[in-house]
Design a protein around this motif. Structure first.
Motif, mmCIF file in Angstrom:
data_model
loop_
_atom_site.group_PDB
_atom_site.id
_atom_site.type_symbol
_atom_site.label_atom_id
_atom_site.label_comp_id
_atom_site.label_asym_id
_atom_site.label_seq_id
_atom_site.Cartn_x
_atom_site.Cartn_y
_atom_site.Cartn_z
ATOM 1 N N LEU A 31 5.793 -4.406 12.253
ATOM 2 C CA LEU A 31 4.750 -3.860 11.336
ATOM 3 C C LEU A 31 4.967 -4.292 9.765
ATOM 4 C CD1 LEU A 31 5.924 0.003 12.837
ATOM 5 C CD2 LEU A 31 3.784 -0.875 13.267
ATOM 6 N N THR A 33 4.786 -4.950 5.668
ATOM 7 C CA THR A 33 4.565 -4.572 4.144
ATOM 8 C C THR A 33 3.732 -5.389 3.861
ATOM 9 O OG1 THR A 33 5.750 -2.386 3.787
ATOM 10 C CG2 THR A 33 4.834 -3.226 1.989
ATOM 11 N N SER A 35 2.438 -7.149 -0.253
ATOM 12 C CA SER A 35 3.138 -6.703 -1.525
ATOM 13 C C SER A 35 2.071 -7.670 -2.509
ATOM 14 C CB SER A 35 4.137 -6.472 -2.153
ATOM 15 O OG SER A 35 4.806 -5.798 -1.499
ATOM 16 N N GLU A 78 -3.197 -9.896 2.083
ATOM 17 C CA GLU A 78 -2.331 -9.766 -0.030
ATOM 18 C C GLU A 78 -3.667 -10.513 -0.562
ATOM 19 O OE1 GLU A 78 2.550 -11.541 1.182
ATOM 20 O OE2 GLU A 78 -0.129 -13.399 1.702
ATOM 21 N N ASP A 111 0.896 -1.948 -2.619
ATOM 22 C CA ASP A 111 2.212 -2.353 -1.113
ATOM 23 C C ASP A 111 1.529 -1.537 -0.339
ATOM 24 O OD1 ASP A 111 4.432 -3.608 -2.215
ATOM 25 O OD2 ASP A 111 4.704 -1.527 -3.105
ATOM 26 N N GLY A 112 1.160 -2.930 0.686
ATOM 27 C CA GLY A 112 -0.157 -1.785 2.403
ATOM 28 C C GLY A 112 0.861 -2.130 3.491
ATOM 29 N N ASN A 113 0.662 -0.727 4.314
ATOM 30 C CA ASN A 113 1.120 -1.574 5.717
ATOM 31 C C ASN A 113 0.112 -1.948 6.981
ATOM 32 O OD1 ASN A 113 3.600 -0.485 4.382
ATOM 33 N ND2 ASN A 113 4.142 1.463 5.134
ATOM 34 N N ASP A 115 -0.248 -3.203 11.009
ATOM 35 C CA ASP A 115 0.311 -3.047 12.299
ATOM 36 C C ASP A 115 -0.424 -4.666 12.714
ATOM 37 O OD1 ASP A 115 1.553 -3.653 14.736
ATOM 38 O OD2 ASP A 115 1.642 -1.320 15.438
ATOM 39 N N PHE A 130 -4.719 -1.761 6.673
ATOM 40 C CA PHE A 130 -3.822 -1.184 6.223
ATOM 41 C C PHE A 130 -4.156 0.023 6.452
ATOM 42 C CE2 PHE A 130 -4.036 -4.352 3.634
ATOM 43 C CZ PHE A 130 -2.738 -5.335 3.466
ATOM 44 N N GLU A 132 -1.549 2.345 5.309
ATOM 45 C CA GLU A 132 -1.524 3.010 3.682
ATOM 46 C C GLU A 132 -1.492 2.031 3.173
ATOM 47 O OE1 GLU A 132 1.371 6.113 2.278
ATOM 48 O OE2 GLU A 132 2.392 4.619 2.851
ATOM 49 N N ILE A 133 -1.788 1.991 1.415
ATOM 50 C CA ILE A 133 -1.993 1.329 0.566
ATOM 51 C C ILE A 133 -1.572 1.942 -0.584
ATOM 52 C CG2 ILE A 133 -2.248 -0.393 -0.847
ATOM 53 C CD1 ILE A 133 -4.973 -0.674 0.886
ATOM 54 N N ARG A 134 -0.644 1.516 -1.416
ATOM 55 C CA ARG A 134 0.570 2.835 -2.452
ATOM 56 C C ARG A 134 -0.107 1.587 -3.678
ATOM 57 N NH1 ARG A 134 3.074 2.089 1.572
ATOM 58 N NH2 ARG A 134 4.686 -0.314 0.826
#
Length: 179
Positions: A31, A33, A35, A78, A111-113, A115, A130, A132-134
């Protein structure tokens, strides 16, 4: 930037094998993250990204076997976040300008998570991409909260990259042979 060493399939498999084994044994280690951050200009409708180079070369992330052998390129994940940050930052500045909202300074961060077991084919049930992306805007402004709320709403509406990601745009791929 130096040219990456030519890499053949057996060498790439050897680089990725211990990573794949690790991710099979410890799925949580797969996992990530990623950025990207940009700075909003106080005087123009721009968003500056810290890249360190004018020319960008994409390569494998370290979590998927990227190394000196594969070429130390930028991770395309990225780069996607950088495109989102750049577009959202420019859109926010343009909307602020149109609404006459004084944004003195600020930052945009995405920021993106994800796996990496999915992209490495370690686990079929794990998706590629991704999860999720915040997207976070930090702005210096004396504008009232209602105007800041409108700024966010309109930035989200008019940011091309954000709308492309959220909309699940249809992409058609093909390979065209040359020669």
């Amino acid at each position: 930037m130096d040219s990456p060493t030519t890499l053949d399939a057996p060498t790439l498999r050897a680089l990725q094998a211990p990573l794949k084994d690790q991710y099979r044994t410890d799925p949580s280690s797969a996992l990530l993250t990623l950025s990207a951050t940009g700075s909003l200009s106080a005087s123009s409708i721009t968003c500056s990204l810290s890249t360190g180079a004018a020319l960008k070369t994409a390569g494998l992330h370290f979590a998927t076997g990227g190394s000196e052998l594969t070429g130390l390129g930028l991770c395309s994940g990225e780069m996607l976040l950088e495109a989102l940050v750049a577009c959202a930052g420019v859109t926010l500045k343009a909307v602020a300008t149109a609404l006459e909202i004084d944004v003195k300074a600020g930052t945009v961060r995405a920021d993106g998570n994800l796996d990496v077991r999915g992209t490495l084919g370690v686990e079929r049930g794990v998706g590629v991409g991704f999860r999720e992306i915040r997207l976070v805007f930090e702005v210096e402004s004396e504008a009232e909260q209602g105007k800041i709320d409108s700024l966010l709403k309109l930035t989200e509406r008019y940011c091309v990259v954000l709308q492309t990601i959220k909309g699940g745009t249809s992409v058609k791929s093909e390979v065209v042979r040359k020669g």
